[in-house]
Design an enzyme around this catalytic site. Structure first.
Site, PDB file in Angstrom:
ATOM      1  NE  ARG A   1      23.495 -62.144  -0.258  1.00  0.00           N
ATOM      2  CZ  ARG A   1      23.070 -60.941  -0.658  1.00  0.00           C
ATOM      3  NH1 ARG A   1      23.309 -60.535  -1.888  1.00  0.00           N
ATOM      4  NH2 ARG A   1      22.411 -60.155   0.161  1.00  0.00           N
TER       5      ARG A   1
ATOM      6  CB  CYS B   1      25.666 -61.173   2.979  1.00  0.00           C
ATOM      7  SG  CYS B   1      24.900 -62.508   3.917  1.00  0.00           S
TER       8      CYS B   1
END
Lengths: 161, 294
Positions: free
Chosen positions: B256, B251
């Site tokens: 994430r 990410c």
């Protein structure tokens, strides 16, 4: 270096904001900073119904804010502004703290006072550990507030008041 | 809902490792069990001190898990010291939960795995679901008897990927999943507004990466994970991944993508998934590395 460490120009800030910045600038302990911000967040009062009701208009929604924050500026009879906020995300505690800071620092001042506030002022209050995403939302609150104040300032200038 | 019902409800979703996910009901019933430690990890530093599940300790992704001088994680000595501080032994089952649908909780879980702490679980739905259900919260910070935890060096080989390894992965035509938002993947958004120096110099994605924003794996109303069948529809039918693939997820800084690493590794049972924590802030700024734009 990025702008995170840049100190705002305090000469043009309201005395209340200057005072709050002075206090927070001196905090090095994360726990103490968090405690003070939580105390502020606990004082949050949502926008009164005479200003706005749900569903809140998109024009007042803070861009890039995951806490779903909204900002309003109310023009008072003496020409000063009263700022109002809503934070729809129940976990938006930082947004509530920021709302209280902005309300305390800027409500009761003329629209021009908002103009002097740099958007990245949130980093002075929340510290350098503030994540990029969170900082984005909090800066968005300041940016929207400044835009609303500017609109009212221009309206006032156009009406010759 | 009883403990049995709660557990069976998760099991019915068809995950490969259903045991790693626990419900809020399960946590409510087991949070005081000996040998279990609740750990809250958030993006928002104000959330834990403003209220948390009674008995939970906080593990902060910046202050506790990251080295403060080098872009890397803490070493074995400091991990052992952290475990000692929060009262965890190698036999303690650590149950993670947090804000943002468990972004940071999944990240912390992944870091614990780097140090070989295998007894880990994630509370489905995270902090938001616990709060939405009106469950007990407290501002009292617990203190636990310091424990002894052996110093284990990180194993960065199996579930972590570094830049040069990712470059080889790209050259070999292996699978990558970019879990950032669509504007980040396309290159429309390079950085946060007003902060050009804090993002990446280039917009786009690592060549060959598939775009699957992390949030597609969760139910937006309560942050719980979608069923295995729904997840397979996204990652396999739609994106063409297979459990036999070697996959790298990334990410912006690796948080994430920890969430997607968890989905692929634990919920769908992919044995060869690595998280590239250097992610776009490293790749997008690196000299000599190719990028791709739509």
């Amino acid at each position: 270096m990025g702008q995170f460490g840049r100190a705002p120009d305090r000469k043009t800030l309201t005395p209340k904001l200057e005072e709050m910045l002075e206090i927070f600038s001196g905090i090095s302990d994360r726990g103490e900073r968090a405690e003070m911000l939580i105390e502020l967040a606990d004082q949050f009062k949502e926008v009164p119904e005479h200003i706005a009701r749900r569903p809140f208009p998109e024009a007042h929604r803070v861009q890039r804010c995951e806490s779903e924050a909204y900002v309003w500026a109310e023009l008072l009879a003496d020409g000063t502004l009263k700022y109002h906020f809503a934070v729809e995300n129940p976990q938006g505690i930082s947004a509530r703290a920021m709302a209280v800071i902005l309300d305390e620092a800027l409500s009761g001042t003329l629209p021009e006072a908002a103009e002097a506030v740099p958007a990245d002022i949130c980093f002075t209050f929340f510290g350098k550990e503030l994540s990029m995403g969170k900082g984005q939302g909090l800066m968005g609150m300041v940016t929207l507030l400044k835009g609303l104040a500017r609109q009212l300032q221009l309206a006032r200038e156009r009406s010759g008041q | 809902m009883s403990q049995v019902q709660a557990s069976s409800e998760i099991k019915e979703r068809g995950y490969k490792n259903a045991e790693i996910l626990v419900s809020t009901d399960w946590v409510a019933e087991h949070r005081n069990d000996p040998g279990l430690r609740l750990v809250e990890s958030n993006e928002d530093m104000l959330l834990y001190p403003s209220g948390h599940i009674p008995g939970a300790v906080q593990v902060d992704w910046t202050g506790d898990l990251n080295d403060q001088l080098c872009r890397d994680y803490i070493d074995g000595e400091r991990f052992a010291a952290l475990m000692k501080r929060i009262g965890v032994t190698p036999d303690t089952t650590v149950v993670f939960y947090g804000d943002k649908s468990n972004w940071w909780a999944a990240y912390a879980l992944w870091v614990f795995r780097l140090f070989g702490h295998e007894k880990v679980k994630l509370m489905d739905g995270g902090r938001l679901k616990w709060e939405m259900e009106g469950r007990e919260m407290t501002r009292e910070v617990p203190a636990y008897q310091p424990t002894e935890y052996p110093v284990r060096q990180r194993d960065d080989q199996k579930i972590r990927a570094f830049r040069d390894e990712v470059h080889q992965h790209v050259k070999a035509g292996k699978k990558l999943v970019d879990v950032r938002s669509t504007p980040e993947f396309t290159g429309e958004r390079l950085h946060m507004e007003d902060y050009p120096n804090e993002g990446a110099l280039r917009g786009g994605h690592i060549p060959g990466a598939r775009s699957v924003p992390w949030a597609r794996a969760i139910n937006p109303d309560n942050g719980t994970f979608k069923t295995a069948e729904e997840l397979k529809a996204i990652y396999e039918q739609e994106q063409g991944l297979s459990s036999s693939d070697e996959v790298v997820v990334y990410c912006r800084i690796g948080e994430r993508s920890s969430h997607t690493w968890f989905v692929l590794t634990e919920l769908l049972g992919y044995p060869n998934v690595r998280n590239y924590d250097g992610s776009w802030t490293e790749w997008g700024n690196s000299v000599g590395l190719p990028i791709e734009k739509p």
